[in-house]
Design an enzyme around this catalytic site. Structure first.
Site, short mmCIF file in Angstrom:
data_model
loop_
_atom_site.label_atom_id
_atom_site.label_comp_id
_atom_site.label_asym_id
_atom_site.label_seq_id
_atom_site.Cartn_x
_atom_site.Cartn_y
_atom_site.Cartn_z
N GLN A 21 12.92 -1.13 -0.12
CA GLN A 21 11.85 -1.99 1.07
C GLN A 21 12.32 -3.31 1.68
OE1 GLN A 21 9.06 -0.57 1.78
NE2 GLN A 21 9.34 0.99 0.38
N TRP B 36 8.97 -2.29 3.94
CA TRP B 36 7.84 -3.37 3.71
C TRP B 36 8.28 -4.93 3.74
CZ3 TRP B 36 5.05 -5.21 -0.76
CH2 TRP B 36 3.65 -5.99 -0.39
N TRP C 194 4.65 1.12 9.92
CA TRP C 194 5.26 -0.15 9.22
C TRP C 194 4.64 -1.46 9.63
CZ3 TRP C 194 7.82 0.23 4.85
CH2 TRP C 194 8.52 1.53 4.68
N LYS D 136 19.59 12.07 -8.28
CA LYS D 136 18.19 11.59 -8.09
C LYS D 136 17.32 12.52 -8.86
CE LYS D 136 16.81 10.79 -3.81
NZ LYS D 136 16.90 11.42 -2.30
N ASP E 279 -2.15 3.02 2.43
CA ASP E 279 -1.46 3.19 3.65
C ASP E 279 -1.82 4.87 4.17
OD1 ASP E 279 0.06 2.46 5.70
OD2 ASP E 279 1.83 2.33 4.16
N PRO F 82 0.85 -1.26 -0.01
CA PRO F 82 0.05 -0.03 0.01
C PRO F 82 0.78 1.05 -0.05
CG PRO F 82 0.08 -0.98 2.27
CD PRO F 82 0.91 -1.83 1.03
N LYS G 280 12.27 17.24 -8.73
CA LYS G 280 11.24 18.10 -9.28
C LYS G 280 11.91 19.45 -9.43
CE LYS G 280 6.86 16.09 -8.90
NZ LYS G 280 5.65 15.88 -7.56
#
Ligand SMILES: [Zn+2]
Ligand SMILES: [Zn+2]
Length: 1021
Positions: A599, A603, A563, A644, A135, A96, A647
């Site tokens: 992750q 997760w 988490w 990276k 989430d 999620p 924006k």
């Protein structure tokens, strides 16, 4: 005149460049002759030449939107599940995401991986439910709301009201859901949005409580007052794996200080200790030395210092005198005067031994502030030292302890602490250092090590099981298994699972205010009364009665680490075990999950820990199980500058723009095949365009080619078997591809599978379609044409199905364009093609590879000499080919393969092919252009020019034409005499004749070639 010459030269040069590029692209040489529907060359921009699409014929984004509507209208996704009712379940867990922010490239990559794998297994006959979740709880949401409300601390939240604050959080969580759904939909991700789950659902939270209680019952939950990484702004501890989130560490410049601790009873004698965090000095309760390190007492001026021998020169410079030398053990128990005396509960301010003291830096004597260091606390517990907490939970120095800078944030107070020590002549020296320091990954505040009461899950207790369960997982990329993930498990620490916050699933722990009894609830029923809102502060109002003393039990204030909630999704998304018991148990663990490689400490880890704990014994989920059997972890996406994606810097083209230009299929295919999934990948516009050009649009044009020539009444044969050598080769390649792709996909090797498909499309377009052209455009008879259509139809249909999981849109478009009644209504309802192994002919494939290699050698030869492909040449000589797989030459090996040699002849446009053992090089091309060959070349060039003219006149290939010509050049006179009927046939013209005064030509055109001008006219017959 001059100008015209110049212009001509210019065009000729341009032609050469094009030609060279054509040949370089090998096989694209006849492209521009194709119908207008195919790509063409334009010279553009600064450096010359690039491909461009004729937009009028295929607008990929437009087509994709059309297909999305088709899927919706015909409910294809739903059908892809219901039609597999009897199929085995393929379980997929969707991680999620938070819908408070917008999806970015990383999400698109992960979603593409998920979509491609699930589509594949659905086509393989599995029932693949695709539920998505959101989430909702946790710090990311709280931070966002705090910013919006202009709230800066927990105090302000409480003043604002927890109820109102949580309402604001709740209202914000779906803010970007629409954007998420739109993006996922646009990328072609199939998911069931009607059955989404959210981690703030009542049912979801009840399952979280159930899981937590199961852990508690197994003795895996405990509370401890421990020093832990702690965010003073958020006012809550962070888990060790949160400290490993990207961006959690930064290099900062600090001031390190050497301090003089006066030795008790010895005037002018000091211990020299070192620290990089002066704000911890008021909390000092001991000094630590290494038992076996050599120390000295050295004299400098009137004062004497004790420090490690190895650090002498570094710290004192050259002017000192060693008085005595001894091992650290001799110092243990010695007392000193504290720098900031505090009232202690037990005896402190003395020297102890600690294993971590080294002579790498500092003075070899370490100042201990047990409250603010994990290692310090460990020593304090072992040595029974007092613990002083001189800092408030919000990171400010406590007031009333006579500490300089009291009431200020620790880092700001440091300055005053240093000045104070300087004034009192207790600061020996200071230095600037740069070191890596942890920051809160959510709010970017400097983290402290701080002692808090925290609820822990005793992960270390079942670490061995976690390691064993990891052996059952198939990792892609494989190195993660025993690398990043395995290593992380080896070092697994107990998990700080409580957060001193507001917006989260409440911990189901109640404690008796009278006798201290602890009770953990595993369902809402156990509350004994109905509760409408289970969030704080409502849940806090519920008091229970203690079973042992009848005292009042109150809930602890903490909420869950979010988490924990996402790690519980395998059970909580189905409200297990309260509902769907059979469904969850039968389908646990998941067949597949996929997310970013970060992750492994997020997760993937929490899923694994909870599954490991809940299967320590069989609770219905089996024994000793991981949460997932296969996992694909994608790498980071970076900008072209290697940085990276930002924006702010706008160092990349946003995905929406890319999709608007090249379509979602291009982006999908690029993301999956550009770099091995798992490696970091650079978002390069140029490479995305290349993917479009080399694969996506190439496949599309192969389809357009067939559509152009196939007849309306065409009926595909059921059990098509090829006869023609070229068909046999392509069909063999295709079936080999089906076998290999299936194997790769079943092994979750997406990049390999996708690349295999891409290279097949390359072969298809740049060899098969080109060499089949004549059979479709100008077949000898209708049987030949039908055979060629049957073959290309079979190949395209199967290639589309093989590629469907990767490029769901284009494959659908091709399928819809080719499908006949009684075929499934969507390609995604078809089965994945099974390889017909009897149609695989490896020997032929190897031979064809040899032919293509020879062709490229010969074409390179042409390019080097600047001879256009349309100019026929007399002869190609080939050195005798060794039999395939045999090192020794066997004369004339290929010479028996007449059909293959014909292909080669056509490809390189020579009159004959001969074999010659004496050749030095692999091939020799007779590049002498005789008068006759020259004439033929010109005739062929004229054929092409007439085709172009015909298109310019707006005529289709089915329109019948007559051609007229006129030239003052004797060369053309001669050519027309000899090649007239050839030109007529090639252009499917009814007549070719000199210009007539009376006729009204659709188009007249003067063509200037090296040998003089010729004027042609086109007349509709
Ligand atoms: Zn924070
Ligand atoms: Zn009690």
């Amino acid at each position: 005149m001059f100008c015209q010459c110049l212009l001509l030269t210019f065009w000729r040069i341009l032609d050469r460049i094009k030609e060279a590029f054509y040949l370089f692209m090998l096989g694209h040489s006849e492209r521009s002759e194709e119908s207008k529907k195919e790509r063409f060359f334009t010279s553009s921009r600064s450096c010359g030449i690039s491909f461009r699409m004729t937009d009028e014929f295929m607008n990929f984004p437009e087509t994709e939107r059309k297909i999305l509507k088709l899927w919706d209208k015909k409910k294809i996704f739903r059908k892809s599940i219901t039609q597999r009712k009897k199929g085995r379940f393929f379980t997929f867990y969707d991680g999620p995401p938070f819908a408070t922010g917008l999806p970015h490239y990383g999400h698109i990559l992960a979603t593409t991986i998920k979509d491609t794998i699930t589509r594949f297994f659905a086509m393989r006959g599995f029932r693949v439910e695709r539920r998505v979740g959101w989430d909702c709880h946790g710090l990311p949401v709280e931070n966002l709301i705090e910013k919006e409300l202009g709230i800066k601390s927990k105090k302000e939240i409480e003043k604002y009201g927890v109820k109102k604050f949580n309402q604001a959080c709740q209202a914000s969580v779906f803010r970007c859901v629409k954007d998420w759904e739109d993006t996922l939909r646009r990328v072609g991700r199939w998911a069931d949005y009607s059955k989404t789950y959210t981690t703030m659902d009542r049912d979801y939270t009840e399952s979280v409580w159930w899981a937590f209680k199961k852990l508690f019952e197994q003795g895996l939950v405990y509370k401890a007052w421990r020093v832990t990484p702690y965010c003073p702004r958020c006012g809550t501890p962070l888990s060790n794996f949160e400290m490993n989130q990207p961006g959690a560490h930064k290099d900062v410049e600090d001031i390190s200080v050497y301090l003089k601790f006066p030795i008790k009873g010895e005037t002018n004698n000091f211990f020299l200790a070192w620290t990089t965090t002066p704000w911890t000095l008021p909390a000092n309760t001991a000094l630590a030395v290494g038992e076996n390190i050599n120390y000295v007492k050295a004299k400098v001026g009137d004062e004497k210092y004790i420090l490690a021998r190895e650090r002498l020169e570094e710290v004192l410079g050259k002017d000192y005198e060693i008085e005595t030398e001894f091992l650290g053990g001799a110092l243990i128990g010695r007392e000193y005067e504290p720098l900031f005396p505090q009232r202690l509960e037990k005896q402190g301010y003395k020297v102890v031994a600690a294993p971590f003291v080294s002579t790498q830096d500092g003075s070899g004597i370490v100042h201990l502030a047990p409250a603010f260091g994990i290692e310090d606390m460990e020593v304090a517990q072992k040595e029974n030292l007092p613990v002083l907490v001189t800092v408030e939970a919000d990171g400010k120095i406590k007031k009333g302890l006579e500490i300089p800078g009291e009431g200020k944030f620790v880092k700001e107070a440091e300055e005053e602490i240093r000045l104070d020590l300087k004034k009192r002549k207790l600061l020996f020296k200071e230095e600037k250092i740069v070191h890596s320091y942890p920051f809160c990954w959510r709010c970017d505040t400097l983290l402290l090590y701080y002692p808090v009461d925290t609820w822990y899950i005793a992960v270390s207790k079942f670490k061995d099981e976690l390691l064993k369960n990891n052996e059952q997982i198939h990792w892609v990329p494989e190195h993660l298994k025993h690398g990043r993930f395995g290593n992380w498990l080896e070092d697994a620490r107990d998990w700080a699972v409580s957060r001193n916050r507001y917006w989260g699933a409440p911990l189901p722990i109640w404690i008796c205010q009278k006798c201290g009894q602890t009770k953990v609830l595993g369902s809402f029923k156990e509350l004994g009364k109905k509760i409408i809102n289970f969030h704080r502060p409502h849940i806090d109002e519920i008091k229970l009665k203690c079973a042992s003393c009848e005292g009042e039990m109150k809930r602890v204030e903490e909420v869950f680490d979010c988490w924990f909630e996402s790690g519980a999704m395998p059970y909580a998304q189905w409200h297990y075990p309260f509902e769907n018991k059979k469904l969850v148990e039968e389908n646990f663990p998941a067949d597949f999950i996929g997310e970013g490689v970060d992750q492994t400490r997020g997760w993937f880890y929490t899923l694994h820990v909870l599954a490991g704990a809940l299967t320590l014994k069989d609770l219905g989920l089996g024994e000793n199980k991981p949460a997932f059997k296969n996992v694909v972890a994608n790498g980071l996406l970076l900008a072209e500058d290697g940085k990276k994606l930002s924006k702010k810097l706008r160092n990349y083209t946003p995905p929406e723009e890319i999709m608007e230009k090249f379509g979602a299929d291009t982006l999908r295919f690029f993301l999956l095949t550009g770099t091995p999934v798992g490696d970091d990948q650079i978002i390069s516009d140029k490479r995305i365009e290349e993917t479009y050009r080399k694969t996506i649009s190439t496949f599309w044009h192969s389809f357009v080619f067939l559509k152009t020539y196939i007849e309306k009444k065409f009926k595909p044969k059921k059990n098509f078997r090829p006869k023609n050598v070229l068909d046999c080769w392509a069909v063999s390649r295709l079936n080999d591809l089906a076998e290999k792709m299936t194997e790769k996909m079943e092994g979750y090797q997406l990049t390999d599978a996708g690349r295999l498909w891409g290279s097949f499309i390359d072969d298809l377009s740049n060899w098969y379609v080109r060499r089949s052209r004549r059979r479709l455009q100008k077949p000898k008879n209708s049987r030949e044409k039908n055979e060629a259509c049957q073959a290309l139809y079979y190949i395209l249909m199967n290639a589309a199905r093989l590629g469907a999981p990767f490029i769901p849109f284009l494959s659908e478009e091709v399928y819809q364009g080719l499908k006949k009644t009684r075929m499934p209504e969507s390609i995604h309802l078809c089965d994945y093609p099974e390889a017909q192994k009897d149609l695989i002919n490896k020997n032929l494939e190897e031979k064809m590879a040899k032919i293509r290699e020879l062709a490229s050698l010969a074409l390179a030869e042409r390019a080097a000499k600047g001879i256009k492909i349309r100019q026929p040449l007399k002869e190609l000589r080939i050195k005798n080919q060794p039999a395939l797989g045999e090192p020794k030459a066997r004369p004339g090996e290929l010479s028996k393969d007449k059909e293959l040699l014909e292909l080669l002849k056509d490809e390189i446009n020579v009159k004959e092919i001969n074999f010659d053992e004496t050749l030095k090089a692999e091939v020799w091309l007779d590049t002498k252009i005789t008068k006759e060959l020259k004439e033929e070349g010109l005739a062929r060039e004229l054929v092409r020019q007439i085709q172009e003219a015909r298109k310019e006149a707006g005529l289709s290939k089915d329109d019948e034409i007559s051609i007229a010509w006129r030239s003052a050049s004797p060369v053309w006179e001669k050519i027309m005499e000899k090649w007239g009927s050839f030109i007529k046939e090639e252009n499917l013209a009814q007549e070719i004749a000199p210009f007539s005064k009376d006729a009204d030509y659709l188009l007249e055109k003067e063509i200037g070639l090296e040998e003089g001008k010729i004027k042609i006219g086109i007349l509709k017959a």
